[in-house]
Design an enzyme around this catalytic site. Structure first.
Site, PDB file in Angstrom:
ATOM      1  CG  ASP A 244      -0.924  43.806   5.631  1.00 27.36           C
ATOM      2  OD1 ASP A 244      -1.136  43.711   4.418  1.00 27.36           O
ATOM      3  OD2 ASP A 244       0.154  43.457   6.172  1.00 27.36           O
ATOM      4  CB  ILE A 245       2.473  43.379  10.232  1.00 28.73           C
ATOM      5  CG1 ILE A 245       3.464  43.942  11.267  1.00 28.73           C
ATOM      6  CG2 ILE A 245       3.178  42.498   9.195  1.00 28.73           C
ATOM      7  CD1 ILE A 245       4.072  42.884  12.168  1.00 28.73           C
TER       8      ILE A 245
ATOM      9  N   GLY B  44      -0.113  30.775  13.471  1.00 29.86           N
ATOM     10  CA  GLY B  44      -0.760  30.395  12.208  1.00 29.86           C
ATOM     11  C   GLY B  44      -0.354  28.988  11.811  1.00 29.86           C
ATOM     12  CB  VAL B  45       1.925  27.873   9.096  1.00 28.70           C
ATOM     13  CG1 VAL B  45       2.717  26.634   8.746  1.00 28.70           C
ATOM     14  CG2 VAL B  45       1.195  28.418   7.879  1.00 28.70           C
ATOM     15  CE1 TYR B  46       6.387  26.779  10.795  1.00 24.47           C
ATOM     16  CE2 TYR B  46       7.646  28.114  12.344  1.00 24.47           C
ATOM     17  CZ  TYR B  46       7.548  27.423  11.137  1.00 24.47           C
ATOM     18  OH  TYR B  46       8.619  27.404  10.280  1.00 24.47           O
TER      19      TYR B  46
ATOM     20  CG  ASP C 223       8.272  34.363   5.744  1.00 28.25           C
ATOM     21  OD1 ASP C 223       8.752  33.210   5.735  1.00 28.25           O
ATOM     22  OD2 ASP C 223       8.933  35.385   5.504  1.00 28.25           O
TER      23      ASP C 223
ATOM     24  CG  ASN D 177      10.894  29.271   6.609  1.00 28.51           C
ATOM     25  OD1 ASN D 177      12.072  29.416   6.281  1.00 28.51           O
ATOM     26  ND2 ASN D 177       9.898  29.526   5.780  1.00 28.51           N
TER      27      ASN D 177
HETATM   28  N1  APR Z   1      -0.112  41.058   9.066  1.00 31.07           N
HETATM   29  C1  APR Z   1      -0.204  40.685  10.373  1.00 31.07           C
HETATM   30  N2  APR Z   1      -0.425  39.418  10.773  1.00 31.07           N
HETATM   31  C2  APR Z   1      -0.573  38.478   9.797  1.00 31.07           C
HETATM   32  C3  APR Z   1      -0.472  38.786   8.411  1.00 31.07           C
HETATM   33  C4  APR Z   1      -0.241  40.146   8.072  1.00 31.07           C
HETATM   34  N3  APR Z   1      -0.135  40.546   6.789  1.00 31.07           N
HETATM   35  N4  APR Z   1      -0.656  37.624   7.701  1.00 31.07           N
HETATM   36  C5  APR Z   1      -0.861  36.643   8.604  1.00 31.07           C
HETATM   37  N5  APR Z   1      -0.826  37.147   9.869  1.00 31.07           N
HETATM   38  C6  APR Z   1      -1.009  36.459  11.143  1.00 31.07           C
HETATM   39  C7  APR Z   1      -1.718  35.127  11.104  1.00 31.07           C
HETATM   40  O1  APR Z   1      -3.128  35.328  11.061  1.00 31.07           O
HETATM   41  C8  APR Z   1      -1.251  34.525  12.435  1.00 31.07           C
HETATM   42  O2  APR Z   1      -2.069  35.005  13.493  1.00 31.07           O
HETATM   43  O3  APR Z   1       0.284  36.146  11.647  1.00 31.07           O
HETATM   44  C9  APR Z   1       0.160  35.100  12.608  1.00 31.07           C
HETATM   45  C10 APR Z   1       1.287  34.088  12.362  1.00 31.07           C
HETATM   46  O4  APR Z   1       0.888  33.177  11.360  1.00 31.07           O
HETATM   47  P1  APR Z   1       1.913  32.680  10.197  1.00 31.07           P
HETATM   48  O5  APR Z   1       2.199  33.810   9.288  1.00 31.07           O
HETATM   49  O6  APR Z   1       1.338  31.437   9.641  1.00 31.07           O
HETATM   50  O7  APR Z   1       3.274  32.361  10.982  1.00 31.07           O
HETATM   51  P2  APR Z   1       3.665  31.119  11.910  1.00 31.07           P
HETATM   52  O8  APR Z   1       2.491  30.467  12.501  1.00 31.07           O
HETATM   53  O9  APR Z   1       4.745  31.651  12.802  1.00 31.07           O
HETATM   54  O10 APR Z   1       4.288  30.080  10.868  1.00 31.07           O
HETATM   55  C11 APR Z   1       5.513  30.409  10.248  1.00 31.07           C
HETATM   56  O11 APR Z   1       4.584  30.026   8.100  1.00 31.07           O
HETATM   57  O12 APR Z   1       4.455  31.556   6.445  1.00 31.07           O
HETATM   58  C12 APR Z   1       5.188  30.491   6.896  1.00 31.07           C
HETATM   59  O13 APR Z   1       7.409  30.921   6.136  1.00 31.07           O
HETATM   60  C13 APR Z   1       6.586  30.890   7.278  1.00 31.07           C
HETATM   61  O14 APR Z   1       7.309  28.650   7.581  1.00 31.07           O
HETATM   62  C14 APR Z   1       6.926  29.826   8.262  1.00 31.07           C
HETATM   63  C15 APR Z   1       5.610  29.593   8.984  1.00 31.07           C
END
Ligand code: APR
Length: 170
Positions: free
Chosen positions: A8-9, A117-119, A32, A22
């Site tokens: 976890d970062i 992740g979401v993106y 985020d 975002n």
């Molecule tokens: N520590 C490290 N990495 C993490 C953590 C954490 N606590 N939580 C999630 N991740 C990883 C995910 O598994 C993924 O590999 O971070 C990576 C990026 O995923 P997302 O957090 O979904 O980010 P992203 O794909 O850039 O999408 C951004 O998602 O959360 C929303 O507000 C954010 O709208 C924005 C979008």
């Protein structure tokens, strides 16, 4: 030195952690959400003051309750087809964070897998870009010498390790 860390970062004790935000900079899910939960409500207020961030760019805030000096909020591209500028925008996220870290005399910085992740960015393509930008940064003078790719699952960590090994063998 480039390090692949599984975890976890928000638990890392480094100068800077990078948030995959975002454009509204008002929090969300994924990393985020984790960063906002751990940093506390002052982070949301600081982000409100900033008022947003374009894709590919970075905005900095203090770490507040996190054990870091700064949080760099960068906005990765949403993956669509791969030929709408996504690679260049993702590269820009890493490059702009590293350039800001150079200007702020940062020694250690941790990146999540931005946009993976979401993106919906294909992880193997994103990891190639991330490693390429960090290696390009390390060839230049100044800026952080300790770069951590913080992965939330083993599959992602394996991709980074494989990419870094491939670069060493070249
Ligand atoms: N520590 C490290 N990495 C993490 C953590 C954490 N606590 N939580 C999630 N991740 C990883 C995910 O598994 C993924 O590999 O971070 C990576 C990026 O995923 P997302 O957090 O979904 O980010 P992203 O794909 O850039 O999408 C951004 O998602 O959360 C929303 O507000 C954010 O709208 C924005 C979008």
């Amino acid at each position: 030195m480039i390090e692949v860390h599984l975890g976890d970062i928000t638990r890392l004790h480094v100068d800077v952690i990078v948030n995959a935000a975002n454009q509204r900079l008002l929090g969300g899910g994924g990393v985020d959400g984790a960063i906002h939960r751990a940093a506390g409500p002052e982070l949301l207020e600081a982000c409100r003051q900033i008022g947003g961030c374009p894709v590919g760019e970075v905005r900095a805030t203090p770490g507040f309750r996190l054990p870091v000096k700064r949080i760099y909020h960068t906005v990765g591209p949403v993956w669509r087809s791969g030929n709408l500028g996504e690679p260049e925008l993702l590269a820009s996220c890493y490059r702009q964070c590293l350039n800001l870290a150079r200007r702020e005399n940062v020694h250690s910085i941790a990146f999540p897998a931005i946009s993976c992740g979401v993106y919906d960015y294909p992880p193997e393509l994103a990891v190639e870009i991330a490693v390429e930008q960090v290696q390009h940064h390390l060839e230049r003078e100044g800026g952080p010498r300790h770069i951590i790719f913080c992965c939330y699952d083993d599959a992602m960590a394996e991709l980074y390790r494989a990419q870094l090994d491939a670069c060493v063998r070249r």
